[in-house]
Design a protein around this motif. Structure first.
Motif, PDB file in Angstrom:
ATOM      1  N   GLY A 100      -0.717   1.256  -3.086  1.00 37.86           N
ATOM      2  CA  GLY A 100       0.416   0.403  -2.739  1.00 37.86           C
ATOM      3  C   GLY A 100       0.140  -1.059  -3.035  1.00 37.86           C
ATOM      4  N   ARG A 101      -1.056  -1.513  -2.702  1.00 37.98           N
ATOM      5  CA  ARG A 101      -1.427  -2.903  -2.974  1.00 37.98           C
ATOM      6  C   ARG A 101      -1.485  -3.163  -4.474  1.00 37.98           C
ATOM      7  NH1 ARG A 101      -6.933  -4.620  -0.256  1.00 37.98           N
ATOM      8  NH2 ARG A 101      -5.723  -3.783   1.505  1.00 37.98           N
ATOM      9  N   MET A 102      -2.087  -2.248  -5.216  1.00 42.68           N
ATOM     10  CA  MET A 102      -2.195  -2.420  -6.662  1.00 42.68           C
ATOM     11  C   MET A 102      -0.829  -2.354  -7.336  1.00 42.68           C
ATOM     12  SD  MET A 102      -5.581  -0.015  -6.996  1.00 42.68           S
ATOM     13  CE  MET A 102      -5.415   0.238  -8.759  1.00 42.68           C
ATOM     14  N   SER A 103       0.054  -1.497  -6.815  1.00 41.96           N
ATOM     15  CA  SER A 103       1.398  -1.402  -7.372  1.00 41.96           C
ATOM     16  C   SER A 103       2.151  -2.713  -7.201  1.00 41.96           C
ATOM     17  CB  SER A 103       2.155  -0.262  -6.686  1.00 41.96           C
ATOM     18  OG  SER A 103       3.496  -0.216  -7.105  1.00 41.96           O
ATOM     19  N   ALA A 104       2.040  -3.320  -6.015  1.00 38.22           N
ATOM     20  CA  ALA A 104       2.734  -4.583  -5.765  1.00 38.22           C
ATOM     21  C   ALA A 104       2.208  -5.703  -6.656  1.00 38.22           C
ATOM     22  CB  ALA A 104       2.586  -4.961  -4.293  1.00 38.22           C
ATOM     23  N   GLU A 105       0.920  -5.668  -6.954  1.00 39.77           N
ATOM     24  CA  GLU A 105       0.305  -6.714  -7.776  1.00 39.77           C
ATOM     25  C   GLU A 105       0.221  -6.328  -9.248  1.00 39.77           C
ATOM     26  OE1 GLU A 105      -3.459  -7.305  -5.931  1.00 39.77           O
ATOM     27  OE2 GLU A 105      -2.623  -8.171  -4.091  1.00 39.77           O
ATOM     28  N   LYS A 106       0.691  -5.116  -9.591  1.00 36.23           N
ATOM     29  CA  LYS A 106       0.663  -4.593 -10.959  1.00 36.23           C
ATOM     30  C   LYS A 106      -0.757  -4.581 -11.536  1.00 36.23           C
ATOM     31  CE  LYS A 106       5.461  -5.460 -12.241  1.00 36.23           C
ATOM     32  NZ  LYS A 106       6.373  -6.038 -13.236  1.00 36.23           N
ATOM     33  N   HIS A 107      -1.657  -4.038 -10.742  1.00 34.72           N
ATOM     34  CA  HIS A 107      -3.027  -3.800 -11.189  1.00 34.72           C
ATOM     35  C   HIS A 107      -3.158  -2.312 -11.492  1.00 34.72           C
ATOM     36  CE1 HIS A 107      -4.591  -7.532  -8.781  1.00 34.72           C
ATOM     37  NE2 HIS A 107      -3.838  -7.852  -9.812  1.00 34.72           N
ATOM     38  N   GLY A 108      -3.503  -1.963 -12.716  1.00 32.72           N
ATOM     39  CA  GLY A 108      -3.628  -0.559 -13.083  1.00 32.72           C
ATOM     40  C   GLY A 108      -4.836   0.095 -12.434  1.00 32.72           C
ATOM     41  N   GLY A 109      -4.754   1.394 -12.222  1.00 33.22           N
ATOM     42  CA  GLY A 109      -5.875   2.116 -11.631  1.00 33.22           C
ATOM     43  C   GLY A 109      -5.704   3.613 -11.769  1.00 33.22           C
ATOM     44  N   VAL A 165      -4.273  10.179  -9.024  1.00 38.96           N
ATOM     45  CA  VAL A 165      -3.263   9.174  -8.699  1.00 38.96           C
ATOM     46  C   VAL A 165      -3.445   8.028  -9.678  1.00 38.96           C
ATOM     47  CG1 VAL A 165      -2.383   7.581  -6.959  1.00 38.96           C
ATOM     48  CG2 VAL A 165      -3.267   9.820  -6.270  1.00 38.96           C
ATOM     49  N   VAL A 166      -2.377   7.670 -10.365  1.00 42.99           N
ATOM     50  CA  VAL A 166      -2.448   6.626 -11.387  1.00 42.99           C
ATOM     51  C   VAL A 166      -1.414   5.555 -11.088  1.00 42.99           C
ATOM     52  CG1 VAL A 166      -0.947   7.968 -12.927  1.00 42.99           C
ATOM     53  CG2 VAL A 166      -2.360   6.147 -13.870  1.00 42.99           C
ATOM     54  N   VAL A 167      -1.838   4.293 -11.230  1.00 50.55           N
ATOM     55  CA  VAL A 167      -0.958   3.145 -11.039  1.00 50.55           C
ATOM     56  C   VAL A 167      -0.785   2.460 -12.383  1.00 50.55           C
ATOM     57  CG1 VAL A 167      -0.576   0.984  -9.800  1.00 50.55           C
ATOM     58  CG2 VAL A 167      -1.800   2.865  -8.677  1.00 50.55           C
ATOM     59  N   SER A 168       0.462   2.268 -12.801  1.00 49.28           N
ATOM     60  CA  SER A 168       0.742   1.654 -14.091  1.00 49.28           C
ATOM     61  C   SER A 168       0.504   0.147 -14.041  1.00 49.28           C
ATOM     62  CB  SER A 168       2.186   1.942 -14.506  1.00 49.28           C
ATOM     63  OG  SER A 168       2.530   1.208 -15.665  1.00 49.28           O
ATOM     64  N   GLU A 169      -0.214  -0.352 -15.033  1.00 47.12           N
ATOM     65  CA  GLU A 169      -0.465  -1.786 -15.119  1.00 47.12           C
ATOM     66  C   GLU A 169       0.769  -2.545 -15.578  1.00 47.12           C
ATOM     67  OE1 GLU A 169      -3.860  -4.736 -17.097  1.00 47.12           O
ATOM     68  OE2 GLU A 169      -3.960  -2.558 -17.356  1.00 47.12           O
ATOM     69  N   GLU A 170       1.634  -1.900 -16.356  1.00 47.75           N
ATOM     70  CA  GLU A 170       2.824  -2.574 -16.900  1.00 47.75           C
ATOM     71  C   GLU A 170       3.955  -2.651 -15.882  1.00 47.75           C
ATOM     72  OE1 GLU A 170       1.166  -0.131 -18.453  1.00 47.75           O
ATOM     73  OE2 GLU A 170       0.183  -1.387 -19.974  1.00 47.75           O
ATOM     74  N   THR A 171       4.194  -1.542 -15.160  1.00 49.98           N
ATOM     75  CA  THR A 171       5.351  -1.484 -14.273  1.00 49.98           C
ATOM     76  C   THR A 171       4.993  -1.431 -12.793  1.00 49.98           C
ATOM     77  OG1 THR A 171       5.423   0.946 -14.334  1.00 49.98           O
ATOM     78  CG2 THR A 171       6.619  -0.243 -16.067  1.00 49.98           C
ATOM     79  N   GLY A 172       3.753  -1.104 -12.474  1.00 57.37           N
ATOM     80  CA  GLY A 172       3.358  -0.934 -11.089  1.00 57.37           C
ATOM     81  C   GLY A 172       3.751   0.406 -10.505  1.00 57.37           C
ATOM     82  N   ASP A 173       4.323   1.301 -11.315  1.00 57.47           N
ATOM     83  CA  ASP A 173       4.738   2.615 -10.830  1.00 57.47           C
ATOM     84  C   ASP A 173       3.527   3.458 -10.436  1.00 57.47           C
ATOM     85  OD1 ASP A 173       7.358   1.952 -11.268  1.00 57.47           O
ATOM     86  OD2 ASP A 173       7.502   2.983 -13.204  1.00 57.47           O
ATOM     87  N   ILE A 174       3.718   4.256  -9.405  1.00 55.48           N
ATOM     88  CA  ILE A 174       2.669   5.164  -8.931  1.00 55.48           C
ATOM     89  C   ILE A 174       3.050   6.581  -9.315  1.00 55.48           C
ATOM     90  CG2 ILE A 174       1.397   6.020  -6.926  1.00 55.48           C
ATOM     91  CD1 ILE A 174       2.145   3.447  -5.472  1.00 55.48           C
ATOM     92  N   SER A 175       2.093   7.327  -9.884  1.00 52.85           N
ATOM     93  CA  SER A 175       2.335   8.711 -10.278  1.00 52.85           C
ATOM     94  C   SER A 175       1.185   9.581  -9.813  1.00 52.85           C
ATOM     95  CB  SER A 175       2.507   8.830 -11.797  1.00 52.85           C
ATOM     96  OG  SER A 175       3.558   8.011 -12.259  1.00 52.85           O
ATOM     97  N   VAL A 176       1.489  10.866  -9.647  1.00 53.66           N
ATOM     98  CA  VAL A 176       0.486  11.860  -9.239  1.00 53.66           C
ATOM     99  C   VAL A 176       0.466  12.957 -10.293  1.00 53.66           C
ATOM    100  CG1 VAL A 176      -0.170  13.563  -7.513  1.00 53.66           C
ATOM    101  CG2 VAL A 176       0.797  11.376  -6.792  1.00 53.66           C
ATOM    102  N   ALA A 177      -0.731  13.363 -10.697  1.00 52.30           N
ATOM    103  CA  ALA A 177      -0.874  14.461 -11.662  1.00 52.30           C
ATOM    104  C   ALA A 177      -1.594  15.624 -11.005  1.00 52.30           C
ATOM    105  CB  ALA A 177      -1.639  13.997 -12.897  1.00 52.30           C
ATOM    106  N   LEU A 178      -1.077  16.824 -11.241  1.00 53.07           N
ATOM    107  CA  LEU A 178      -1.667  18.049 -10.704  1.00 53.07           C
ATOM    108  C   LEU A 178      -1.299  19.201 -11.621  1.00 53.07           C
ATOM    109  CD1 LEU A 178      -3.216  19.322  -8.271  1.00 53.07           C
ATOM    110  CD2 LEU A 178      -0.986  19.787  -7.259  1.00 53.07           C
ATOM    111  N   HIS A 179      -2.306  19.996 -12.001  1.00 54.66           N
ATOM    112  CA  HIS A 179      -2.093  21.156 -12.877  1.00 54.66           C
ATOM    113  C   HIS A 179      -1.396  20.746 -14.183  1.00 54.66           C
ATOM    114  CE1 HIS A 179      -3.496  23.395  -9.535  1.00 54.66           C
ATOM    115  NE2 HIS A 179      -2.382  23.328  -8.832  1.00 54.66           N
ATOM    116  N   GLY A 180      -1.755  19.597 -14.730  1.00 53.10           N
ATOM    117  CA  GLY A 180      -1.201  19.165 -16.003  1.00 53.10           C
ATOM    118  C   GLY A 180       0.197  18.603 -15.939  1.00 53.10           C
ATOM    119  N   ARG A 181       0.686  18.348 -14.756  1.00 51.66           N
ATOM    120  CA  ARG A 181       2.043  17.831 -14.595  1.00 51.66           C
ATOM    121  C   ARG A 181       2.002  16.472 -13.912  1.00 51.66           C
ATOM    122  NH1 ARG A 181       6.483  20.312 -10.377  1.00 51.66           N
ATOM    123  NH2 ARG A 181       8.110  18.744 -10.675  1.00 51.66           N
ATOM    124  N   LEU A 182       2.681  15.483 -14.487  1.00 56.61           N
ATOM    125  CA  LEU A 182       2.726  14.125 -13.950  1.00 56.61           C
ATOM    126  C   LEU A 182       4.058  13.900 -13.252  1.00 56.61           C
ATOM    127  CD1 LEU A 182       1.056  11.404 -13.964  1.00 56.61           C
ATOM    128  CD2 LEU A 182       2.582  10.697 -15.824  1.00 56.61           C
TER     129      LEU A 182
END
Length: 271
Positions: free
Chosen positions: A123-132, A222-239
């Motif tokens: 959440g913090r990284m998403s608000a600041e648009k830090h990828g992770g 769990v991946v945080v986008s550096e460009e948009t700050g969006d948070i996504s979850v990947a499991l079993h090859g599905r994002l």
């Protein structure tokens, strides 16, 4: 009719020394399985064992002479070969035993602190648009992935996770692997996804890596986008995109703690 007389004769020879013998063998087998539980070898051994059992059943059921001969005369060679091939995994497992002790094996994995830390850091990284990119190890061991990064071995916390991915920090570029309640390693290299749906083909390397590791293992990322700050979850090859911290927490709890009361009352999974 079963040969009850033979069965009684076998039972009559069973005494306390036989029980000790069986318990010792069971303890050795259990120890070996626990030693290898932190690597992908465990998954490979399940496949090998399933294939071996298929040959045993087919050989006995169809009275296949050659198959039965190979099965009866290859067990010793297979055990020796497995010990040689999986020697690195045995070494890692013995090292793990020395560091954690036997008591650590009987404690079930706890994810409460991990979920809380990942949710707050994301959440913090998403608000600041830090990828992770966070990789949460489950049943399939990720030791080979961990060895591509820098050892950390620290208790998980939101501050530690957010600090690792602070822009221009030495470890911000790759992935962090979490095992139980600890950050095991950072800067880890992940395999990229083999194929992506048409609507996901514009994803960057970080998202492709998040999907790729979940194609090969049961890990959750769990991946945080550096460009948009969006948070996504990947499991079993599905994002899957999650809207906020609350949605992320719901997904992590559903996957990692399926036995909780909240999940038991829920209908369908969040993703």
């Amino acid at each position: 009719m079963p040969d009850t007389q033979h069965f009684r004769e076998v039972l009559s020879q069973f005494d306390w020394t036989s029980a000790v013998d069986i318990l010792l063998i069971a303890a050795v087998i259990f120890t070996l399985l626990r030693i290898m539980s932190g690597t992908r070898v465990m998954t490979q051994l399940r496949g090998m064992l399933a294939l071996f059992l298929v040959f045993v059943v087919l050989g006995r059921a169809l009275d296949l002479t050659v198959i039965n001969y190979l099965v009866e005369n290859s067990v010793t060679a297979l055990l020796i070969g497995a010990a040689i091939i999986f020697q690195p995994e045995f070494r890692r497992g013995l090292d793990r035993l020395g560091r954690t002790g036997v008591s650590g094996w009987f404690t079930p994995a706890r994810y409460e602190d991990v979920i809380d830390s990942v949710v707050k850091a994301a959440g913090r990284m998403s608000a600041e648009k830090h990828g992770g990119l966070f990789v949460l190890e489950r049943e399939t061991g990720l030791q080979d992935v961990i060895e591509t990064g820098i050892p950390v071995d620290a208790r998980v916390s939101p501050e530690l996770l957010a600090g690792i991915f602070y822009p221009n920090s030495p470890l911000h570029d790759m992935a962090v692997v979490l095992r139980d309640e600890r950050v095991v390693a950072a800067g880890c290299v992940l395999p990229l996804a083999n194929e992506l749906p048409a609507f996901d083909r514009n994803l960057g390397t970080r998202h492709r890596a998040a999907i790729g590791i979940t194609e090969a293992t049961d890990a959750l990322t769990v991946v945080v986008s550096e460009e948009t700050g969006d948070i996504s979850v990947a499991l079993h090859g599905r994002l899957t995109h999650v809207p906020d911290e609350r949605g992320l927490k719901a997904v992590l709890e559903w996957v990692l703690e399926p036995g909780t009361a909240a999940n038991a009352r829920a209908g369908e999974p969040p993703v």
